[in-house]
Design a protein around this motif. Structure first.
Motif, mmCIF file in Angstrom:
data_model
loop_
_atom_site.group_PDB
_atom_site.id
_atom_site.type_symbol
_atom_site.label_atom_id
_atom_site.label_comp_id
_atom_site.label_asym_id
_atom_site.label_seq_id
_atom_site.Cartn_x
_atom_site.Cartn_y
_atom_site.Cartn_z
ATOM 1 N N TRP A 179 0.681 -1.634 0.003
ATOM 2 C CA TRP A 179 -0.052 0.385 0.063
ATOM 3 C C TRP A 179 0.868 1.230 0.127
ATOM 4 O O TRP A 179 1.638 1.000 0.622
ATOM 5 C CB TRP A 179 -0.617 -0.024 1.185
ATOM 6 C CG TRP A 179 -2.039 -0.591 0.521
ATOM 7 C CD1 TRP A 179 -3.134 -0.912 0.343
ATOM 8 C CD2 TRP A 179 -2.138 -2.519 1.073
ATOM 9 N NE1 TRP A 179 -4.586 -1.747 0.095
ATOM 10 C CE2 TRP A 179 -3.098 -3.066 0.226
ATOM 11 C CE3 TRP A 179 -0.671 -3.210 1.761
ATOM 12 C CZ2 TRP A 179 -3.622 -4.045 0.811
ATOM 13 C CZ3 TRP A 179 -1.911 -4.303 1.399
ATOM 14 C CH2 TRP A 179 -2.840 -4.972 1.346
ATOM 15 N N SER A 180 0.480 1.966 -0.766
ATOM 16 C CA SER A 180 1.240 3.626 -0.593
ATOM 17 C C SER A 180 1.028 4.538 0.451
ATOM 18 O O SER A 180 -0.496 4.414 0.994
ATOM 19 C CB SER A 180 0.703 4.112 -2.131
ATOM 20 O OG SER A 180 -0.804 4.824 -2.294
ATOM 21 N N GLN A 181 1.246 5.917 0.252
ATOM 22 C CA GLN A 181 1.272 6.798 1.666
ATOM 23 C C GLN A 181 0.182 6.886 1.698
ATOM 24 O O GLN A 181 -1.017 6.990 1.654
ATOM 25 C CB GLN A 181 1.622 7.519 1.568
ATOM 26 C CG GLN A 181 2.484 8.725 2.355
ATOM 27 C CD GLN A 181 3.505 9.610 2.330
ATOM 28 O OE1 GLN A 181 3.742 9.973 1.335
ATOM 29 N NE2 GLN A 181 3.011 9.911 3.871
ATOM 30 N N SER A 182 -0.867 7.404 0.412
ATOM 31 C CA SER A 182 -2.342 8.238 -0.374
ATOM 32 C C SER A 182 -2.937 6.828 0.028
ATOM 33 O O SER A 182 -3.827 6.634 0.041
ATOM 34 C CB SER A 182 -2.035 8.252 -1.644
ATOM 35 O OG SER A 182 -2.069 6.579 -2.616
ATOM 36 N N PRO A 198 -7.239 6.079 6.798
ATOM 37 C CA PRO A 198 -6.766 7.716 6.707
ATOM 38 C C PRO A 198 -7.480 8.292 8.310
ATOM 39 O O PRO A 198 -7.872 7.832 8.968
ATOM 40 C CB PRO A 198 -8.225 8.844 5.344
ATOM 41 C CG PRO A 198 -9.250 7.274 5.866
ATOM 42 C CD PRO A 198 -8.003 6.000 6.120
#
Length: 107
Positions: A77-80, A104
Motif C-alpha cells: 500500500w502507498s502512503q495515499s 485515513p
C-alpha cells in the motif's frame, strides 16, 4: 516467526550483477530500503530480506507468487492508501509503502 516488514538474515533475492540504475531509497513500514532506478519494488524488498505482508486468511508470510503481475500476492500500500503490485511497480525515489492498508486519519 518474522513479522511482516521485518528483516530476515540474508535476502531471498541475491544480486549477481552490479546495479546499473541510479541509486534510490524508499520507505517500507518505516524502514529505509536501498534500491536502483529500474528495479521493481518486489525485488528491492526481497533483496533486503523483507516479507511483503501477512495473509488475509491467517498469519502466513507473503512475498509474491507469480512475480509477473498475474496474482494478488505482492500487494503493498502507498502512503495515499492505494494498492500497488510490488512485482510490476518500479521503485521511485522517496516512495513510502506499507505492508498493510494505510487508514485515513479520523476527522
Amino acid at each position: 516467526m518474522i513479522a511482516s516488514g521485518e528483516h530476515r538474515a540474508g535476502g531471498q533475492f541475491h544480486r549477481v550483477a552490479a546495479m546499473r540504475g541510479e541509486p534510490l531509497s524508499l520507505s517500507f513500514d518505516g524502514q529505509t530500503i536501498a534500491a536502483a532506478a529500474g528495479q521493481s519494488v518486489l525485488s528491492a524488498l526481497l533483496a533486503h530480506g523483507r516479507l511483503l505482508r501477512r495473509s488475509e486468511f491467517g498469519d502466513d508470510p507473503r512475498a509474491g507468487f507469480c512475480l509477473m503481475g498475474a496474482c494478488q500476492d505482492c500487494w503493498v500500500w502507498s502512503q495515499s492508501g492505494g494498492r500497488l503490485r510490488a512485482c510490476t511497480t518500479p521503485v521511485a525515489a522517496g516512495m513510502i509503502l506499507a505492508s498493510r492498508p494505510v487508514l485515513p486519519p479520523h476527522g
